[in-house]
Design a protein around this motif. Sequence first.
Motif, mmCIF file in Angstrom:
data_model
loop_
_atom_site.group_PDB
_atom_site.id
_atom_site.type_symbol
_atom_site.label_atom_id
_atom_site.label_comp_id
_atom_site.label_asym_id
_atom_site.label_seq_id
_atom_site.Cartn_x
_atom_site.Cartn_y
_atom_site.Cartn_z
ATOM 1 N N GLY A 90 -23.934 75.318 -1.794
ATOM 2 C CA GLY A 90 -24.520 76.420 -2.541
ATOM 3 C C GLY A 90 -25.146 76.014 -3.863
ATOM 4 O O GLY A 90 -25.572 76.873 -4.639
ATOM 5 N N GLU A 91 -25.252 74.727 -4.126
ATOM 6 C CA GLU A 91 -25.725 74.250 -5.428
ATOM 7 C C GLU A 91 -27.245 74.186 -5.549
ATOM 8 O O GLU A 91 -27.762 74.012 -6.658
ATOM 9 C CB GLU A 91 -25.143 72.865 -5.725
ATOM 10 N N PHE A 92 -27.957 74.342 -4.422
ATOM 11 C CA PHE A 92 -29.402 74.115 -4.463
ATOM 12 C C PHE A 92 -30.198 75.377 -4.112
ATOM 13 O O PHE A 92 -31.393 75.307 -3.898
ATOM 14 C CB PHE A 92 -29.764 72.971 -3.516
ATOM 15 N N GLY A 93 -29.516 76.516 -4.065
ATOM 16 C CA GLY A 93 -30.200 77.762 -3.767
ATOM 17 C C GLY A 93 -30.614 77.839 -2.310
ATOM 18 O O GLY A 93 -30.000 77.242 -1.425
ATOM 19 N N GLU A 94 -31.668 78.591 -2.039
ATOM 20 C CA GLU A 94 -32.154 78.728 -0.665
ATOM 21 C C GLU A 94 -32.703 77.390 -0.168
ATOM 22 O O GLU A 94 -33.181 76.569 -0.956
ATOM 23 C CB GLU A 94 -33.224 79.809 -0.602
ATOM 24 N N TYR A 95 -32.670 77.196 1.128
ATOM 25 C CA TYR A 95 -33.019 75.873 1.666
ATOM 26 C C TYR A 95 -33.534 75.991 3.094
ATOM 27 O O TYR A 95 -33.324 76.986 3.793
ATOM 28 C CB TYR A 95 -31.789 74.954 1.652
ATOM 29 N N VAL A 96 -34.206 74.909 3.522
ATOM 30 C CA VAL A 96 -34.572 74.688 4.917
ATOM 31 C C VAL A 96 -34.252 73.234 5.240
ATOM 32 O O VAL A 96 -34.661 72.327 4.503
ATOM 33 C CB VAL A 96 -36.067 74.950 5.184
ATOM 34 N N VAL A 97 -33.517 73.008 6.315
ATOM 35 C CA VAL A 97 -33.286 71.662 6.855
ATOM 36 C C VAL A 97 -34.105 71.550 8.135
ATOM 37 O O VAL A 97 -34.107 72.465 8.965
ATOM 38 C CB VAL A 97 -31.796 71.444 7.172
ATOM 39 N N TYR A 98 -34.813 70.436 8.284
ATOM 40 C CA TYR A 98 -35.657 70.246 9.463
ATOM 41 C C TYR A 98 -35.525 68.806 9.926
ATOM 42 O O TYR A 98 -35.750 67.864 9.148
ATOM 43 C CB TYR A 98 -37.113 70.561 9.115
ATOM 44 N N GLU A 99 -35.163 68.628 11.181
ATOM 45 C CA GLU A 99 -35.039 67.291 11.772
ATOM 46 C C GLU A 99 -36.260 66.983 12.610
ATOM 47 O O GLU A 99 -36.653 67.754 13.488
ATOM 48 C CB GLU A 99 -33.801 67.227 12.677
ATOM 49 N N ARG A 100 -36.857 65.808 12.356
ATOM 50 C CA ARG A 100 -38.018 65.375 13.120
ATOM 51 C C ARG A 100 -38.012 63.863 13.256
ATOM 52 O O ARG A 100 -37.955 63.147 12.260
ATOM 53 C CB ARG A 100 -39.304 65.830 12.434
ATOM 54 N N ASP A 101 -38.029 63.377 14.479
ATOM 55 C CA ASP A 101 -38.208 61.953 14.759
ATOM 56 C C ASP A 101 -37.239 61.070 13.972
ATOM 57 O O ASP A 101 -37.636 60.083 13.340
ATOM 58 C CB ASP A 101 -39.652 61.531 14.456
ATOM 59 N N GLY A 102 -35.960 61.430 14.008
ATOM 60 C CA GLY A 102 -34.945 60.593 13.364
ATOM 61 C C GLY A 102 -34.877 60.719 11.859
ATOM 62 O O GLY A 102 -34.236 59.902 11.196
ATOM 63 N N ARG A 103 -35.503 61.746 11.300
ATOM 64 C CA ARG A 103 -35.459 61.978 9.856
ATOM 65 C C ARG A 103 -35.117 63.434 9.580
ATOM 66 O O ARG A 103 -35.704 64.330 10.188
ATOM 67 C CB ARG A 103 -36.794 61.626 9.210
ATOM 68 N N TRP A 104 -34.174 63.651 8.703
ATOM 69 C CA TRP A 104 -33.756 64.992 8.320
ATOM 70 C C TRP A 104 -34.295 65.298 6.927
ATOM 71 O O TRP A 104 -34.125 64.511 5.995
ATOM 72 C CB TRP A 104 -32.237 65.088 8.309
#
Length: 446
Positions: free
Chosen positions: A31-45
């Motif tokens: 909860g320290e960074f506010g709203e977020y999006v995590v997206y995984e693509r081709d071995g990178r998050w």
Amino acid sequence: MAPASPVADTPSIDDLAARAAAVCGAWASSGEFGEYVVYERDGRWMFAARPQARIILTKTQVIVDPAPGDEGARTREISWAGDPADALNAALDGLGLSHWRLYGWVGFDYCAPHHGLLDRVQDDVVLAHLIVPGLEAFVDVDGISAPGADEATLERLRELAERPVNAGSEETIDVGNDPDDYRGRVATAVREINEGRYQKVILSRSVDVGFDVDIPATYVRGRRGNNPARSYLLHLGGLEAAGFSPELVVAADGMGSVVTEPLAGTRAFGRSPEIDAAARADLLSDEKEIAEHAMSVRACFTEIESVALPGTTVVDEFMVVRERGSVQHLASTVSGRLDPDAGPWRALGVLFPSITASGIPKAPALEAIYRLEPQRRELYSGAILVADSSGELEATLALRTIFAEGDRAWLRAGAGIVGQSRPEREFEETCEKLGSVAPFVVRAAR
């Protein structure tokens, strides 16, 4: 900036996925960074947080929160009509940023303006919610990095990466009930198809979870049990979601290529080598599944062709089997050279929602979805996307996902209905797809 911290010594793909998902889950849970999006693509998050600008598209307005420091910066509410791609392009031009990367989502209702169905959408419905992050952190085989972050932020990211995420306990979610008569709705669609009203429609059903869910922990657990094309975790505007998408809606690489990857045709996977092989052989020989897939590929070819330079559209791969968690699918790839006059946002509009989540022809199939489904789809069968100012845009289909908003958490799955469909088999297919997420749901700690 200090060098990236290693995730592990030459980790395997499975080890990297488990570790990277756990790291991103820990960042999200903090909860320290506010709203977020995590997206995984081709071995990178990618972990995108601390929004510095925001674009929210509704039925009638585009709401723009510009970047801090922009002279005279203030929230603007701009009326729009016509093509939402034009509204988004204008909003991006108005951000006051020479270079940007964008993360967020477009909901199923984003399709309504393209197909004359805007009257089916309530005025307060959000069609798209996009952010330009102030913090981007990455996890890959080289470790953790956060270009542009100060040393204190990078150190805190490393500390949080070691924090365990709620492991949860086994939960049972009954996906086999049919309270809104899914089988009956399938029978109605089959009758309408045989009357010639459309050729194919994807009908979905929603399953309430019935308890509070720890969405980041569900993402961590679910990523260990799935083999997605892309995965994602987000918390934007009160909506949370964690998903393991089997396919792309569209990808434009900023250098001229545009690609879509339709999936159609499904069988269960992961039961045993012998059962899986038999299911695969059945999938590859099933007349209904083959016809459904070929129909989808033909429609995708036409859509890519409409935004590509003449003569450049090709089917790169046709009707192979791809394994995605608890299911296996027939899959193809269609690509072209993107017409510069169209651009990536127009390509998204043409290909959205995916043929494999809507139907053929698209407009009458979408009308049937609005009419036959008792609950709004919201983000389900919409897309999670990443885009940047160079012209790159990638949108992944929001399937195999758990959603939470307010005091409700739910799953959703659908099946492609054609003239040969049997309601019982289509209901079974939704159960198989729900099985990609339901076993991994983590109850929120009290």
